[in-house]
Design a protein around this motif. Structure first.
Motif, PDB file in Angstrom:
ATOM      1  N   VAL A  41       7.675  58.123  59.527  1.00 25.98           N
ATOM      2  CA  VAL A  41       7.357  58.410  58.134  1.00 25.98           C
ATOM      3  C   VAL A  41       7.938  57.305  57.268  1.00 25.98           C
ATOM      4  N   VAL A  42       7.117  56.740  56.389  1.00 21.06           N
ATOM      5  CA  VAL A  42       7.636  55.805  55.395  1.00 21.06           C
ATOM      6  C   VAL A  42       7.865  56.624  54.121  1.00 21.06           C
ATOM      7  N   ASP A  43       9.068  56.470  53.572  1.00 26.61           N
ATOM      8  CA  ASP A  43       9.471  57.230  52.383  1.00 26.61           C
ATOM      9  C   ASP A  43       9.835  56.228  51.290  1.00 26.61           C
ATOM     10  N   ALA A  44       9.171  56.332  50.148  1.00 27.41           N
ATOM     11  CA  ALA A  44       9.330  55.353  49.067  1.00 27.41           C
ATOM     12  C   ALA A  44      10.704  55.388  48.417  1.00 27.41           C
ATOM     13  N   ASN A  45      11.405  56.517  48.485  1.00 27.95           N
ATOM     14  CA  ASN A  45      12.669  56.650  47.754  1.00 27.95           C
ATOM     15  C   ASN A  45      13.854  57.098  48.589  1.00 27.95           C
ATOM     16  N   ALA A  46      13.714  57.184  49.880  1.00 28.18           N
ATOM     17  CA  ALA A  46      14.808  57.677  50.717  1.00 28.18           C
ATOM     18  C   ALA A  46      15.992  56.717  50.729  1.00 28.18           C
ATOM     19  N   PHE A  47      17.145  57.254  51.046  1.00 30.56           N
ATOM     20  CA  PHE A  47      18.371  56.508  51.312  1.00 30.56           C
ATOM     21  C   PHE A  47      19.079  56.030  50.046  1.00 30.56           C
ATOM     22  N   THR A  48      20.263  55.488  50.248  1.00 27.47           N
ATOM     23  CA  THR A  48      21.126  55.037  49.167  1.00 27.47           C
ATOM     24  C   THR A  48      20.384  54.053  48.274  1.00 27.47           C
ATOM     25  N   GLY A  49      20.460  54.276  46.965  1.00 27.70           N
ATOM     26  CA  GLY A  49      19.784  53.403  46.010  1.00 27.70           C
ATOM     27  C   GLY A  49      18.307  53.693  45.870  1.00 27.70           C
ATOM     28  N   PHE A  50      17.816  54.678  46.587  1.00 30.06           N
ATOM     29  CA  PHE A  50      16.407  55.076  46.536  1.00 30.06           C
ATOM     30  C   PHE A  50      15.459  53.912  46.802  1.00 30.06           C
ATOM     31  N   SER A  51      15.851  52.995  47.697  1.00 28.48           N
ATOM     32  CA  SER A  51      15.022  51.830  47.996  1.00 28.48           C
ATOM     33  C   SER A  51      13.981  52.107  49.075  1.00 28.48           C
ATOM     34  N   GLY A  52      14.042  53.280  49.671  1.00 31.63           N
ATOM     35  CA  GLY A  52      13.049  53.665  50.658  1.00 31.63           C
ATOM     36  C   GLY A  52      13.366  53.170  52.053  1.00 31.63           C
ATOM     37  N   GLY A  53      12.517  53.595  52.994  1.00 27.80           N
ATOM     38  CA  GLY A  53      12.713  53.187  54.369  1.00 27.80           C
ATOM     39  C   GLY A  53      11.800  53.927  55.314  1.00 27.80           C
ATOM     40  N   VAL A  54      12.106  53.785  56.602  1.00 25.80           N
ATOM     41  CA  VAL A  54      11.310  54.390  57.664  1.00 25.80           C
ATOM     42  C   VAL A  54      12.177  55.403  58.404  1.00 25.80           C
ATOM     43  N   ILE A  55      11.624  56.596  58.609  1.00 19.07           N
ATOM     44  CA  ILE A  55      12.326  57.687  59.269  1.00 19.07           C
ATOM     45  C   ILE A  55      11.552  58.068  60.525  1.00 19.07           C
ATOM     46  N   ARG A  56      12.247  58.147  61.662  1.00 16.92           N
ATOM     47  CA  ARG A  56      11.653  58.605  62.922  1.00 16.92           C
ATOM     48  C   ARG A  56      11.918  60.101  63.029  1.00 16.92           C
ATOM     49  N   VAL A  57      10.878  60.857  63.386  1.00 16.17           N
ATOM     50  CA  VAL A  57      11.001  62.307  63.561  1.00 16.17           C
ATOM     51  C   VAL A  57      10.595  62.652  64.985  1.00 16.17           C
ATOM     52  N   HIS A  58      11.487  63.334  65.696  1.00 13.32           N
ATOM     53  CA  HIS A  58      11.149  63.775  67.056  1.00 13.32           C
ATOM     54  C   HIS A  58      10.057  64.833  66.938  1.00 13.32           C
ATOM     55  N   PRO A  59       8.954  64.725  67.697  1.00 13.64           N
ATOM     56  CA  PRO A  59       7.817  65.628  67.523  1.00 13.64           C
ATOM     57  C   PRO A  59       8.066  67.075  67.922  1.00 13.64           C
ATOM     58  N   VAL A  60       9.093  67.339  68.718  1.00 11.70           N
ATOM     59  CA  VAL A  60       9.380  68.713  69.144  1.00 11.70           C
ATOM     60  C   VAL A  60      10.551  69.297  68.357  1.00 11.70           C
ATOM     61  N   SER A  61      11.674  68.574  68.336  1.00 15.69           N
ATOM     62  CA  SER A  61      12.877  69.107  67.681  1.00 15.69           C
ATOM     63  C   SER A  61      12.870  68.921  66.171  1.00 15.69           C
ATOM     64  N   GLY A  62      12.104  67.937  65.676  1.00 12.70           N
ATOM     65  CA  GLY A  62      12.083  67.657  64.244  1.00 12.70           C
ATOM     66  C   GLY A  62      13.282  66.855  63.759  1.00 12.70           C
ATOM     67  N   VAL A  63      14.160  66.452  64.674  1.00 14.80           N
ATOM     68  CA  VAL A  63      15.346  65.683  64.292  1.00 14.80           C
ATOM     69  C   VAL A  63      14.917  64.343  63.702  1.00 14.80           C
ATOM     70  N   GLN A  64      15.507  64.010  62.550  1.00 11.38           N
ATOM     71  CA  GLN A  64      15.211  62.761  61.852  1.00 11.38           C
ATOM     72  C   GLN A  64      16.271  61.716  62.174  1.00 11.38           C
ATOM     73  N   SER A  65      15.833  60.453  62.315  1.00  7.35           N
ATOM     74  CA  SER A  65      16.767  59.345  62.460  1.00  7.35           C
ATOM     75  C   SER A  65      16.227  58.158  61.668  1.00  7.35           C
ATOM     76  N   VAL A  66      17.137  57.341  61.180  1.00  7.57           N
ATOM     77  CA  VAL A  66      16.758  56.180  60.377  1.00  7.57           C
ATOM     78  C   VAL A  66      16.283  55.059  61.297  1.00  7.57           C
ATOM     79  N   VAL A  67      15.108  54.514  60.999  1.00 10.22           N
ATOM     80  CA  VAL A  67      14.602  53.340  61.708  1.00 10.22           C
ATOM     81  C   VAL A  67      15.017  52.090  60.947  1.00 10.22           C
ATOM     82  N   SER A  68      14.759  52.066  59.633  1.00 10.68           N
ATOM     83  CA  SER A  68      15.097  50.915  58.804  1.00 10.68           C
ATOM     84  C   SER A  68      15.187  51.359  57.353  1.00 10.68           C
ATOM     85  N   SER A  69      16.174  50.834  56.645  1.00  9.16           N
ATOM     86  CA  SER A  69      16.333  51.146  55.220  1.00  9.16           C
ATOM     87  C   SER A  69      17.059  49.999  54.543  1.00  9.16           C
ATOM     88  N   GLY A  70      17.059  50.030  53.205  1.00 12.63           N
ATOM     89  CA  GLY A  70      17.753  48.985  52.458  1.00 12.63           C
ATOM     90  C   GLY A  70      17.113  47.633  52.705  1.00 12.63           C
TER      91      GLY A  70
END
Length: 182
Positions: free
Chosen positions: A91-120
């Motif tokens: 998922v690309v999010d336009a405002n996620a993370f510190t400073g609201f600069s956005g980034g890419v979030i990986r979501v596990h398709p079964v558990s739904g656990v989110q992890s940061v791929v890239s931000s800032g």
């Protein structure tokens, strides 16, 4: 679970300051030959009829039944979604993370656990994502690098961002797609 994905519904949102009005809905086939038709959408919170928190939702192709895969967490303004070669939701999010600069979030398709791929880094408000044949990510951002529209290549393992193209003749990027066989 998403290895045989037939289509993704991509919600791209108006670039208005409040980012709460849907601009358009696009259906894009990812791999027409071996898909089950499952779709994944991302939704923002804040509409009258919107969810309480931004979320990623799986839609069954036969019944239309919706299942929330992941909600809240790092999601603030999710604007685009794709599936990587391992079946993870990106998922690309336009405002996620510190400073609201956005980034890419990986979501596990079964558990739904989110992890940061890239931000800032040079991200300022990323709006679109695609996966290249080698697994690298292409991210479009209209405000990166001194306010210039920019296409980034992101390493999905390290999150390292590299500018692929920036500035003119780009005026306003609205999406990115990898052409098969390139």
């Amino acid at each position: 679970m998403f290895g045989n994905l037939a289509g993704l519904v991509r919600a791209q949102w108006a670039r208005a300051a409040d980012r709460t009005q849907p601009a358009r809905l696009v259906v894009a086939a990812e791999d027409q030959d071996a898909n089950d038709g499952t779709a994944v959408v991302v939704e923002q919170a804040g509409f009258v009829s919107a969810p309480a928190a931004p979320r990623a939702v799986r839609i069954d192709p036969a019944s239309g039944a919706r299942t929330v895969v992941s909600s809240g967490g790092s999601f603030i303004s999710p604007v685009d979604v794709t599936i990587d070669h391992d079946g993870n939701i990106l998922v690309v999010d336009a405002n996620a993370f510190t400073g609201f600069s956005g980034g890419v979030i990986r979501v596990h398709p079964v558990s739904g656990v989110q992890s940061v791929v890239s931000s800032g880094g040079s991200f300022n408000s990323p709006i679109a994502i695609a996966v290249e044949a080698d697994g690298s990510l292409l991210i479009a951002d209209n405000k990166a690098t001194s306010g210039e529209p920019t296409l980034f290549r992101v390493n999905p393992t390290t999150g390292d961002q590299r500018i692929l193209a920036s500035g003119m003749p780009f005026r306003s990027l609205t999406g990115v797609k990898v052409v098969p066989g390139t």
